[in-house]
Design a protein around this motif. Sequence first.
Motif, mmCIF file in Angstrom:
data_model
loop_
_atom_site.group_PDB
_atom_site.id
_atom_site.type_symbol
_atom_site.label_atom_id
_atom_site.label_comp_id
_atom_site.label_asym_id
_atom_site.label_seq_id
_atom_site.Cartn_x
_atom_site.Cartn_y
_atom_site.Cartn_z
ATOM 1 N N ASN A 104 47.291 92.666 56.935
ATOM 2 C CA ASN A 104 46.645 92.008 58.069
ATOM 3 C C ASN A 104 46.729 90.489 57.968
ATOM 4 O O ASN A 104 46.084 89.773 58.730
ATOM 5 C CB ASN A 104 45.181 92.443 58.193
ATOM 6 C CG ASN A 104 44.348 92.083 56.977
ATOM 7 O OD1 ASN A 104 44.879 91.654 55.960
ATOM 8 N ND2 ASN A 104 43.044 92.273 57.083
ATOM 9 N N ALA A 106 48.912 86.863 58.163
ATOM 10 C CA ALA A 106 50.087 86.318 58.824
ATOM 11 C C ALA A 106 51.265 86.364 57.853
ATOM 12 O O ALA A 106 51.072 86.348 56.634
ATOM 13 C CB ALA A 106 49.817 84.888 59.284
ATOM 14 N N GLY A 215 48.321 84.815 63.667
ATOM 15 C CA GLY A 215 46.897 85.013 63.901
ATOM 16 C C GLY A 215 46.490 84.901 65.347
ATOM 17 O O GLY A 215 45.462 85.461 65.754
ATOM 18 N N ASP A 216 47.303 84.192 66.151
ATOM 19 C CA ASP A 216 46.962 83.965 67.555
ATOM 20 C C ASP A 216 48.251 83.721 68.335
ATOM 21 O O ASP A 216 49.035 82.826 67.963
ATOM 22 C CB ASP A 216 46.018 82.768 67.684
ATOM 23 C CG ASP A 216 45.609 82.489 69.115
ATOM 24 O OD1 ASP A 216 44.631 83.092 69.580
ATOM 25 O OD2 ASP A 216 46.288 81.669 69.778
ATOM 26 N N VAL A 255 50.281 90.099 66.967
ATOM 27 C CA VAL A 255 48.948 90.093 66.345
ATOM 28 C C VAL A 255 48.428 91.518 66.205
ATOM 29 O O VAL A 255 47.230 91.743 66.108
ATOM 30 C CB VAL A 255 47.945 89.243 67.166
ATOM 31 C CG1 VAL A 255 48.334 87.776 67.138
ATOM 32 C CG2 VAL A 255 47.854 89.742 68.619
ATOM 33 N N SER A 258 47.281 91.385 62.639
ATOM 34 C CA SER A 258 46.903 90.103 62.036
ATOM 35 C C SER A 258 46.064 89.205 62.938
ATOM 36 O O SER A 258 45.918 88.015 62.638
ATOM 37 C CB SER A 258 48.172 89.346 61.625
ATOM 38 O OG SER A 258 49.044 89.199 62.746
ATOM 39 N N GLY A 260 43.495 86.884 64.347
ATOM 40 C CA GLY A 260 42.464 86.118 63.671
ATOM 41 C C GLY A 260 42.785 85.752 62.239
ATOM 42 O O GLY A 260 41.928 85.199 61.542
ATOM 43 N N ALA A 261 44.002 86.026 61.775
ATOM 44 C CA ALA A 261 44.370 85.736 60.389
ATOM 45 C C ALA A 261 44.243 84.244 60.099
ATOM 46 O O ALA A 261 44.520 83.394 60.956
ATOM 47 C CB ALA A 261 45.795 86.200 60.106
ATOM 48 N N TRP A 311 49.906 79.046 60.267
ATOM 49 C CA TRP A 311 49.393 79.915 59.203
ATOM 50 C C TRP A 311 50.078 79.656 57.867
ATOM 51 O O TRP A 311 49.834 80.348 56.889
ATOM 52 C CB TRP A 311 49.536 81.383 59.630
ATOM 53 C CG TRP A 311 48.753 81.598 60.884
ATOM 54 C CD1 TRP A 311 47.425 81.913 60.989
ATOM 55 C CD2 TRP A 311 49.233 81.414 62.218
ATOM 56 N NE1 TRP A 311 47.051 81.927 62.302
ATOM 57 C CE2 TRP A 311 48.128 81.644 63.098
ATOM 58 C CE3 TRP A 311 50.465 81.078 62.775
ATOM 59 C CZ2 TRP A 311 48.232 81.532 64.474
ATOM 60 C CZ3 TRP A 311 50.580 80.976 64.158
ATOM 61 C CH2 TRP A 311 49.474 81.208 64.987
#
Length: 320
Positions: A104, A106, A215-216, A255, A258, A260-261, A311
């Motif tokens: 999970n 990046a 993450g986003d 994502v 992942s 919110g990583a 990330w």
Amino acid sequence: MTIDLTRRTLLHLAGASSLSAAAVAAAQAEGTAGGGPTFANRTPMRIGMVTLRVRNLDLVADYYRDAIGLTVLVRTATGARLGAGGVPLLDLSLRANAPAEARNAAGLYHTAFLMPTRKDLARWLVHAAKNKVPLSGFADHLVSESVYLDDPEGNGIEVYADRAPETWKWDGSSVAMATDQLDIDGLLALTDTRTTNYAKAPDDLRIGHMHLRVGDLEQADRFYGGAIGFDPTRKRSGAAFLSSGRYHHHLGINVWQSAGAGPRDDTATGLAWFSLEVATQQILEAQTLRLRQAGAPAAAIENGIETSDPWGTKLRLIKV
């Protein structure tokens, strides 16, 4: 070995009972998304090579040599460089005590090796079946035909062949892609299924695209699109695809695992960096300016610059 037996063997290696089940597995591996080198690797920007941090150098190096067919160009006690046709494509760096990168986090989703022709993909499939290489799925993506697998340390791999670019269906800047059943019979009709003549990867094998966990999506798009300069080619729930020069995609981002990583652990296994080759000094200069305006790193290296995404995935921009 007959074609039907080979198909059953491939389904077994993919852990699937049917072609539709294998397509579902490929959908999980790629989403709705592989041109030979004459297209994917002649665009203004294209993928160069990949470096992975690994805990068992011999195991992983032998896998890319034996399963994928890459040639070992350099091998030391702490690293290995592999490629095709004398062109380096993959660096492996030994980190014996590195923690395994979390699924999970990046980082790398998969590295996609692009076969020069559909027949080459067929030859490799017979090689995979003969050598009982475990597969995780295969599918027809309209623009390409793809097979998915993982190296011994869990780094994702795609082996694929593109359909002719003139057959891709574009609606403005968006290209049609899907995850349909792969026509294994049609592929295997192109080669002798009774024996394997795939001694090594074709000299023109290249990395056609990279697929990353981020993450986003919006933040990733601002970096890879706005600062690096890739154009969007398709979006779907949880994923986006970008390219240079109207290729279907040089870069996939998602994502799915992942969201919110946070920052990556650069001591962990997995992707250390990948390179992006740029065709002109003007492109490189424009990238450098945009990166600095965005507050992203832009450190000078030989023939280019090194940066990293939000990330911490490192990217080397190289003028070739």
